[in-house]
Design a protein around this motif. Structure first.
Motif, mmCIF file in Angstrom:
data_model
loop_
_atom_site.group_PDB
_atom_site.id
_atom_site.type_symbol
_atom_site.label_atom_id
_atom_site.label_comp_id
_atom_site.label_asym_id
_atom_site.label_seq_id
_atom_site.Cartn_x
_atom_site.Cartn_y
_atom_site.Cartn_z
ATOM 1 N N TYR A 63 2.276 27.055 52.245
ATOM 2 C CA TYR A 63 3.578 27.400 51.672
ATOM 3 C C TYR A 63 3.653 28.866 51.340
ATOM 4 C CZ TYR A 63 1.668 27.123 46.793
ATOM 5 O OH TYR A 63 0.965 27.288 45.627
ATOM 6 N N GLN A 64 4.911 29.321 51.139
ATOM 7 C CA GLN A 64 5.180 30.694 50.705
ATOM 8 C C GLN A 64 6.132 30.603 49.529
ATOM 9 O OE1 GLN A 64 5.265 34.036 52.951
ATOM 10 N NE2 GLN A 64 3.408 33.290 53.909
ATOM 11 N N GLY A 65 5.810 31.327 48.474
ATOM 12 C CA GLY A 65 6.662 31.307 47.286
ATOM 13 C C GLY A 65 5.809 31.147 46.048
ATOM 14 N N THR A 66 6.471 30.856 44.935
ATOM 15 C CA THR A 66 5.729 30.727 43.678
ATOM 16 C C THR A 66 4.872 29.463 43.708
ATOM 17 O OG1 THR A 66 7.724 29.750 42.766
ATOM 18 C CG2 THR A 66 7.342 32.058 42.282
ATOM 19 N N VAL A 67 3.897 29.419 42.792
ATOM 20 C CA VAL A 67 2.913 28.328 42.805
ATOM 21 C C VAL A 67 3.598 26.974 42.611
ATOM 22 C CG1 VAL A 67 0.885 27.377 41.638
ATOM 23 C CG2 VAL A 67 1.128 29.843 41.919
ATOM 24 N N ALA A 68 3.215 26.021 43.453
ATOM 25 C CA ALA A 68 3.845 24.697 43.432
ATOM 26 C C ALA A 68 2.839 23.626 43.032
ATOM 27 C CB ALA A 68 4.405 24.379 44.819
ATOM 28 N N ASP A 69 3.356 22.452 42.658
ATOM 29 C CA ASP A 69 2.482 21.322 42.315
ATOM 30 C C ASP A 69 1.632 20.942 43.529
ATOM 31 O OD1 ASP A 69 3.832 21.352 39.952
ATOM 32 O OD2 ASP A 69 4.845 19.432 40.237
ATOM 33 N N ILE A 70 0.366 20.654 43.301
ATOM 34 C CA ILE A 70 -0.525 20.258 44.394
ATOM 35 C C ILE A 70 -0.200 18.833 44.857
ATOM 36 C CG2 ILE A 70 -2.919 19.608 44.903
ATOM 37 C CD1 ILE A 70 -3.833 22.152 43.713
ATOM 38 N N LYS A 71 0.085 17.955 43.883
ATOM 39 C CA LYS A 71 0.415 16.558 44.226
ATOM 40 C C LYS A 71 1.726 16.203 43.550
ATOM 41 C CE LYS A 71 -2.112 12.888 42.648
ATOM 42 N NZ LYS A 71 -3.230 11.933 42.684
ATOM 43 N N LEU A 72 2.639 15.543 44.293
ATOM 44 C CA LEU A 72 3.928 15.146 43.732
ATOM 45 C C LEU A 72 3.860 13.699 43.247
ATOM 46 C CD1 LEU A 72 6.327 16.719 46.398
ATOM 47 C CD2 LEU A 72 5.656 17.658 44.173
ATOM 48 N N GLU A 73 4.408 13.480 42.066
ATOM 49 C CA GLU A 73 4.410 12.118 41.522
ATOM 50 C C GLU A 73 5.063 11.164 42.514
ATOM 51 O OE1 GLU A 73 5.996 11.768 37.537
ATOM 52 O OE2 GLU A 73 6.325 9.626 37.861
ATOM 53 N N LYS A 74 4.380 10.041 42.738
ATOM 54 C CA LYS A 74 4.773 9.140 43.818
ATOM 55 C C LYS A 74 6.194 8.580 43.647
ATOM 56 C CE LYS A 74 2.295 6.314 46.979
ATOM 57 N NZ LYS A 74 1.014 5.674 47.242
#
Ligand code: SME
Length: 153
Positions: A63-74
């Protein structure tokens, strides 16, 4: 952006990515290239990245951009909606999308494109955020789908 200009811009981006992808086996390199080109060439793309299904979880990819969640809540948020509905999701206002997961509070609108392998199975999504409300339309949807298909060209 006017429609013809937008289509022309996407055509150039598509051609550039098509030229850069030299081997479909370099899957991560190809995803990294796609997000780098998109995020740098379209100024309304604020965050551009892949989430990949790994053992039933949605895990961040290139990805490119600000830091994102590694895992998304299911089964929560826009990316999981793309997986569960098995189709593109365009969100004009993220605050009105129940369960939206905000990785950066500046995001206002979002588009999620399911990634389907040649067998038709969903293996993840391409997720793009914009700081502008109602930013994404059918032209973005059409070209982003075509661009993701380059992963299997
Ligand atoms: N908004 C997404 C989460 C990922 S971030 O936008 C990078 C969602 O609701 O699934």
């Amino acid at each position: 952006m006017e429609n013809n200009r937008k289509n022309e811009r996407y055509q150039r981006i598509y051609d550039q990515i098509d030229g850069l992808i030299i081997d479909k086996n370099y899957f991560i390199a190809n995803m990294a290239t796609i997000v780098a080109v998109l995020n740098n060439k379209l100024d309304y793309f604020f965050w551009t990245g892949f989430y990949l299904l790994i053992n039933g979880e949605l895990i961040i990819g290139p990805y490119q951009g600000t830091v994102a969640d590694i895992k998304l809540e299911k089964n929560k948020g826009v990316c999981w909606a793309g997986i569960n509905r098995n189709k593109m999701v365009i969100v004009p206002d993220v605050e009105k999308f129940p369960g939206h997961i905000g990785c950066d509070s500046r995001s206002r609108s979002e588009i999620v494109v399911p990634l389907k392998n040649p067998d038709g199975n969903i293996i993840g999504v391409l997720d793009i955020d914009s700081k502008t409300l109602d930013q994404f339309d059918k032209i973005d949807a059409k070209w982003l789908e075509k661009i993701t298909e380059l992963l299997w060209k």
